[in-house]
Design a protein around this motif. Structure first.
Motif, PDB file in Angstrom:
ATOM      1  N   UNK A  93      -6.076   5.308  -7.376  1.00  0.00           N
ATOM      2  CA  UNK A  93      -5.742   4.241  -8.327  1.00  0.00           C
ATOM      3  C   UNK A  93      -4.416   3.577  -7.977  1.00  0.00           C
ATOM      4  N   UNK A  94      -3.448   4.357  -7.498  1.00  0.00           N
ATOM      5  CA  UNK A  94      -2.158   3.790  -7.131  1.00  0.00           C
ATOM      6  C   UNK A  94      -2.273   2.942  -5.860  1.00  0.00           C
ATOM      7  N   UNK A  95      -3.116   3.383  -4.935  1.00  0.00           N
ATOM      8  CA  UNK A  95      -3.342   2.594  -3.721  1.00  0.00           C
ATOM      9  C   UNK A  95      -4.023   1.280  -4.086  1.00  0.00           C
ATOM     10  N   UNK A  96      -4.992   1.346  -5.003  1.00  0.00           N
ATOM     11  CA  UNK A  96      -5.662   0.130  -5.461  1.00  0.00           C
ATOM     12  C   UNK A  96      -4.670  -0.806  -6.145  1.00  0.00           C
ATOM     13  N   UNK A  97      -3.772  -0.232  -6.940  1.00  0.00           N
ATOM     14  CA  UNK A  97      -2.728  -1.035  -7.609  1.00  0.00           C
ATOM     15  C   UNK A  97      -1.857  -1.750  -6.578  1.00  0.00           C
TER      16      UNK A  97
ATOM     17  N   UNK B  12      -5.300  -0.356 -13.354  1.00  0.00           N
ATOM     18  CA  UNK B  12      -5.561   0.602 -12.271  1.00  0.00           C
ATOM     19  C   UNK B  12      -4.467   1.663 -12.225  1.00  0.00           C
ATOM     20  N   UNK B  13      -3.232   1.280 -12.473  1.00  0.00           N
ATOM     21  CA  UNK B  13      -2.118   2.225 -12.482  1.00  0.00           C
ATOM     22  C   UNK B  13      -2.310   3.271 -13.579  1.00  0.00           C
TER      23      UNK B  13
ATOM     24  N   UNK C 279       0.830  -1.205   0.000  1.00  0.00           N
ATOM     25  CA  UNK C 279       0.000   0.000   0.000  1.00  0.00           C
ATOM     26  C   UNK C 279       0.865   1.255   0.000  1.00  0.00           C
ATOM     27  N   UNK C 280       1.928   1.257   0.796  1.00  0.00           N
ATOM     28  CA  UNK C 280       2.836   2.411   0.819  1.00  0.00           C
ATOM     29  C   UNK C 280       3.547   2.546  -0.526  1.00  0.00           C
ATOM     30  N   UNK C 281       3.918   1.421  -1.127  1.00  0.00           N
ATOM     31  CA  UNK C 281       4.559   1.457  -2.441  1.00  0.00           C
ATOM     32  C   UNK C 281       3.615   2.069  -3.473  1.00  0.00           C
ATOM     33  N   UNK C 282       2.350   1.677  -3.417  1.00  0.00           N
ATOM     34  CA  UNK C 282       1.384   2.263  -4.341  1.00  0.00           C
ATOM     35  C   UNK C 282       1.234   3.756  -4.114  1.00  0.00           C
ATOM     36  N   UNK C 283       1.144   4.161  -2.840  1.00  0.00           N
ATOM     37  CA  UNK C 283       0.968   5.577  -2.517  1.00  0.00           C
ATOM     38  C   UNK C 283       2.205   6.385  -2.881  1.00  0.00           C
ATOM     39  N   UNK C 284       3.396   5.772  -2.794  1.00  0.00           N
ATOM     40  CA  UNK C 284       4.631   6.465  -3.191  1.00  0.00           C
ATOM     41  C   UNK C 284       4.558   6.895  -4.650  1.00  0.00           C
ATOM     42  N   UNK C 285       3.889   6.086  -5.477  1.00  0.00           N
ATOM     43  CA  UNK C 285       3.848   6.378  -6.904  1.00  0.00           C
ATOM     44  C   UNK C 285       2.981   7.590  -7.240  1.00  0.00           C
TER      45      UNK C 285
END
Length: 477
Positions: A331-335, A387-388, A320-326
């Motif tokens: 959509x990034x959190x979902x990814x 999603x990304x 989740x943190x990796x997705x939010x970092x992006x």
């Protein structure tokens, strides 16, 4: 100034000549050339944010010294948390403030409380996520007494702002890069040749593969309500190769040009689309970020030392943190969440470290299963990439829904396409080249390197000349 621009084609040779033939008498003069070149390179994006880069550099340099010289734990913690808070504060304001303000406003409006969020009209400083993580790892390592604080400000500044990696990584560690900038470099022709090969292969990935795929991926995602199932599937596949060619291409160019200056950077990609499961994929994709989160977040949270509940919790936090970092978008959190769900069965079955070696195929049924595993892992990645790429979770869900409901598998003409479905043959050829080179850093070196070099240059000139896409995707992160 993009790596694939004419201005950079002028900039790089000038820096190379100054570095090796004019200011080559000492380590100090070599570093001075690189730091001036790096600051100039960054100022070409927006000179105003150069002050932010310098301030962040000085902050971590100074707090690192104070942490090391601290005589009490209280004093060391003060300077440690000052650096962490200010660094994450800058990142939060520039990258995440509007996201949190808008999300809170939408949540309040949903329960009947009318609000109008105060949003900031600011541009995201290019590379802020990358150079912030450089500084954070440096300060954390000093606080944990893994390394000594750097006393030479120019050397430390070069570690943070070295232009090949400044705006899109890889995310370097002080333990790896600082020792290299603290010694005088001597020209190594073979290393420089390797660098040229790797840079050119990265350029092929970017302008031949990524930018060509972007033409189709953008058209399909932008007009997905009018696309049939086949086109939507191809759109996801095209984006998968676009982001891989774009980001791994940048990393190859960064590593290649750095070899021209006698400096090795951390490898960031290792043929991830040949992975047999999601765990292996994440050991091969954006390696510097994955390892950063492992060392500075996953392990401090307890890593895999606790029970299964702790392992699951830590795994979901990391993804989740990796997705939010992006990026500041749901959509990034979902990814990130989707990839955590992919990873979960491997964790529960204790198979997350099964495929550690490079894949090898032979003529037996085991190899058939291996190919099936590679294809299924790639398809799962493509599903997550939707999603990304999508602008919203709703758009991603509708896109996926149409794949299964618009069951028409016929060719659709895209008004802005140039190469029709010849692109599939181009991708196929690219996959074959990468497969045959999966044990190497890049495919150009080795037998027939001269011929392969000519073919790469021809492809760059033939397809790159008409490219509409110059910017790298990860510059926005």
């Amino acid at each position: 100034m993009f790596f694939n621009s004419l201005s950079f084609a002028v900039f790089l040779p000038i820096v190379f000549v100054l570095y090796w033939f004019v200011f080559n008498k000492s380590k100090a003069s070599q570093n001075a050339v690189l730091i001036v070149a790096s600051y100039y390179f960054y100022s070409c994006w927006d000179w105003r944010f150069l002050f932010l880069l310098v301030f962040s550099t000085f902050l971590d340099y100074y707090t690192g010294l104070r942490i090391e010289k601290g005589t009490t734990e209280k004093g060391r913690k003060f300077w440690f948390w000052l650096s962490i808070t200010v660094n994450l504060g800058f990142l939060g304001v520039f990258k995440y403030y509007n996201f949190f303000a808008s999300s809170l406003s939408e949540a309040l409006n949903a329960i009947g409380l009318s609000t109008s969020p105060l949003l900031l009209n600011v541009v995201l400083p290019v590379g802020i996520s990358f150079y912030t993580f450089h500084g954070l790892s440096y300060v954390i390592d000093i606080y944990l007494k893994r390394i000594k604080a750097e006393t030479n400000f120019v050397d430390y500044s070069l570690f943070v702002s070295y232009f090949p990696l400044l705006v899109a990584g890889p995310i370097e560690r002080a333990t790896h890069l600082l020792p290299q900038v603290k010694i005088k470099r001597h020209f190594d022709f073979e290393k420089a040749k390797e660098g040229v090969y790797q840079f050119l292969w990265g350029l092929v990935k970017k302008v031949v593969i990524a930018d060509t795929c972007a033409t189709y991926a953008n058209a399909i995602f932008d007009y997905y309500p009018n696309m049939n199932s086949l086109s939507l599937i191809l759109g996801a596949v095209y984006f998968a190769f676009q982001i891989y060619g774009d980001f791994s291409g940048y990393s190859d160019m960064a590593l290649g040009m750095s070899k021209l200056f006698g400096i090795d950077l951390l490898r960031n990609f290792n043929y991830p689309y040949f992975s047999r499961d999601i765990a292996e994929f994440w050991r091969r994709w954006h390696i510097s970020l994955s390892s950063w989160f492992r060392d500075y977040l996953y392990i401090p949270l307890g890593g895999s030392s606790g029970g299964m509940g702790m392992k699951i919790r830590n795994t979901f936090i990391i993804f989740l943190v990796s997705g939010f970092w992006h990026g500041a978008n749901w959509t990034f959190i979902a990814w990130g969440l989707i990839n955590a769900v992919y990873f979960l069965p491997l964790l529960l079955l204790k198979k997350n470290r099964t495929n550690m070696e490079t894949v090898v195929l032979t003529r037996d049924w085991h190899s058939v299963r291996v190919v099936g595993s590679i294809l299924s892992t790639f398809l799962l990645s493509c599903l997550a990439w939707i999603f990304f790429r999508a602008n919203s979770i709703q758009q991603a869900l509708r896109y996926i829904q149409r794949i299964f409901t618009e069951q028409h598998f016929v060719s659709q003409f895209l008004k802005n396409e140039r190469y029709n479905y010849e692109l599939l043959f181009l991708i196929g050829a690219f996959v074959i080249v990468e497969w045959n080179s999966r044990t190497k850093v890049e495919p150009i070196s080795g037998n027939y390197s001269g011929l392969k070099l000519v073919l790469c240059l021809a492809a760059i000139l033939a397809l790159g000349t008409f490219s509409d896409y110059k910017e790298f995707i990860y510059f926005q992160f």
